[in-house]
Enzyme design. Structure first.
Site, short mmCIF file in Angstrom:
data_model
loop_
_atom_site.label_atom_id
_atom_site.label_comp_id
_atom_site.label_asym_id
_atom_site.label_seq_id
_atom_site.Cartn_x
_atom_site.Cartn_y
_atom_site.Cartn_z
N SER A 1 1.77 1.71 2.59
CA SER A 1 0.35 1.80 2.93
C SER A 1 -0.43 2.69 1.97
CB SER A 1 0.17 2.27 4.39
OG SER A 1 0.78 1.34 5.27
N GLY B 1 1.67 -2.69 -1.62
CA GLY B 1 1.75 -4.04 -1.07
C GLY B 1 0.37 -4.59 -0.76
N GLY B 2 -0.03 -4.49 0.50
CA GLY B 2 -1.28 -5.10 0.97
C GLY B 2 -2.49 -4.80 0.10
N ASN C 1 2.82 -5.28 -5.42
CA ASN C 1 3.78 -6.25 -4.87
C ASN C 1 3.01 -7.22 -3.98
OD1 ASN C 1 5.84 -7.63 -3.61
ND2 ASN C 1 6.53 -5.90 -2.35
N TRP C 2 2.80 -8.41 -4.51
CA TRP C 2 1.98 -9.38 -3.77
C TRP C 2 2.75 -10.04 -2.63
CZ3 TRP C 2 -0.67 -12.56 -8.30
CH2 TRP C 2 -1.42 -11.67 -9.11
N LYS C 3 4.04 -9.83 -2.58
CA LYS C 3 4.89 -10.47 -1.56
C LYS C 3 4.66 -12.00 -1.58
CE LYS C 3 4.71 -6.25 1.05
NZ LYS C 3 5.17 -5.56 2.22
N GLU D 1 12.30 -5.35 2.85
CA GLU D 1 12.22 -6.67 3.48
C GLU D 1 13.42 -7.53 3.07
OE1 GLU D 1 8.18 -7.54 2.27
OE2 GLU D 1 7.51 -5.96 3.63
N GLY E 1 3.22 -1.70 5.34
CA GLY E 1 2.36 -2.68 6.00
C GLY E 1 1.86 -2.25 7.37
N GLU F 1 10.26 4.14 -0.21
CA GLU F 1 9.38 3.42 0.71
C GLU F 1 9.89 3.57 2.14
OE1 GLU F 1 6.99 0.21 -1.37
OE2 GLU F 1 8.86 -0.73 -0.76
N HIS G 1 14.12 -4.32 -2.01
CA HIS G 1 12.97 -4.03 -1.13
C HIS G 1 13.47 -4.05 0.32
CE1 HIS G 1 9.16 -4.48 0.98
NE2 HIS G 1 8.58 -4.00 -0.10
C1 PEP Z 1 5.52 -2.83 -0.19
O1 PEP Z 1 5.47 -4.01 0.04
O2 PEP Z 1 6.37 -2.40 -0.96
C2 PEP Z 1 4.53 -1.95 0.46
C3 PEP Z 1 4.60 -0.67 0.24
O3 PEP Z 1 3.59 -2.55 1.26
P1 PEP Z 1 2.24 -1.87 1.84
O4 PEP Z 1 1.56 -1.16 0.71
O5 PEP Z 1 1.45 -3.00 2.39
O6 PEP Z 1 2.67 -0.89 2.89
#
Ligand code: PEP
Length: 260
Positions: free
Chosen positions: A221, A242-243, A13-15, A105, A181, A175, A103
């Site tokens: 993470s 994500g990151g 997930n590049w956001k 967010e 993040g 999640e 999500h």
């Molecule tokens: C996400 O955006 O769904 C996520 C899990 O981010 P991260 O891996 O950065 O925690």
């Protein structure tokens, strides 16, 4: 290897990161690092921002890169007066395969409710795409001991209206919001407990076949260092990343997770 017989799915997930030029570079670098053998044992999806999707589609298809194209969100309607929204019908025309829905967010910043998420899940399935439905508790909810209740309510609300037979096409991402993040990851045992609970909720409401077929990802993470232990859990079938998905070397190592 994962403990279950369900096919693993690792999703990036590049956001709201990487413009369409950067997106091509990342996909091409990933395509050199992730081998044919890797994609034989693991499904890989990349979820760029909407402005990159057509470019990434062209790169994947013209170079025959075996990653699935994903989106990070969509609207529940196919068309209409929804300024700034993105139609699931249009995404399916771009050969999008997986759509992240609900999500945290979106839920926290943009106020999306379980009801709206459920309508989006219907729309994604209607267009023969696969929703990745996100659920997870806040730090306060975890500290109050209500994680399992919160997640069960999100599952029932976000998957309201589903038929048992649709669970083959469904992915749930657990999640924990406090892990997204932040660099904090749920322990593999904690993640397994919640993912097993999610599968149990699906079994109770939609039956054993639905529960056995739904794929459940862990997100929060995820890195190359923690993915083997997470993927060794019986009810974890993949990861929503994500990151770390913005770094081709790290994401490739996640896809290539060795046995724990
Ligand atoms: C996400 O955006 O769904 C996520 C899990 O981010 P991260 O891996 O950065 O925690």
């Amino acid at each position: 290897m994962p403990a279950s017989s369900r096919r693993p799915l690792i999703s990036g997930n590049w956001k709201m990161n990487l413009n369409h030029y950067d997106a091509i570079q990342l996909v091409q670098k990933l395509s050199y690092l992730v081998t044919k053998d890797d994609v034989e044992r693991v499904d890989v999806s990349v979820h760029p921002p909407f402005t990159d999707i057509r470019t990434v589609q062209t790169a994947l298809e013209s170079d025959r890169i075996p990653f699935f194209l994903g989106a990070q969100n969509c609207h529940s309607d196919d068309a209409g007066a929804f300024t700034g929204e993105v139609s699931p019908a249009f995404l399916s025309k771009l050969n999008v395969r997986y759509v992240i829905v609900g999500h945290s967010e979106r839920r926290q910043i943009f106020g999306e409710t379980d009801e709206f998420v459920a309508a989006k899940v219907s729309a994604v399935l209607k267009h023969k795409m696969h929703p990745i439905v996100c659920v997870g508790e806040t730090r306060e909810q975890r500290e109050a001991g209500s994680t399992l209740d919160v997640v069960a309510a999100q599952i029932l609300g976000s998957l309201a209206g589903r038929e048992s037979t649709q669970f083959l096409d469904l992915v749930v991402a657990y999640e924990p919001i406090w892990a997204i993040g932040t660099g904090l990851t749920a322990t593999a045992a904690d993640a397994q407990e919640v993912c097993a609970h999610i599968r149990g909720c699906v079994a109770t409401t939609w039956g054993a076949d639905a529960a056995n077929s739904v794929r459940i990802q862990y997100g929060g993470s995820v890195k190359a260092g923690n993915v083997p232990e997470l993927m060794a859990q019986a009810d974890i079938d993949g990861a929503l990343v994500g990151g770390a998905s913005l770094d081709a070397d790290e994401f490739a190592r996640i896809v290539q997770f060795p046995s724990a």
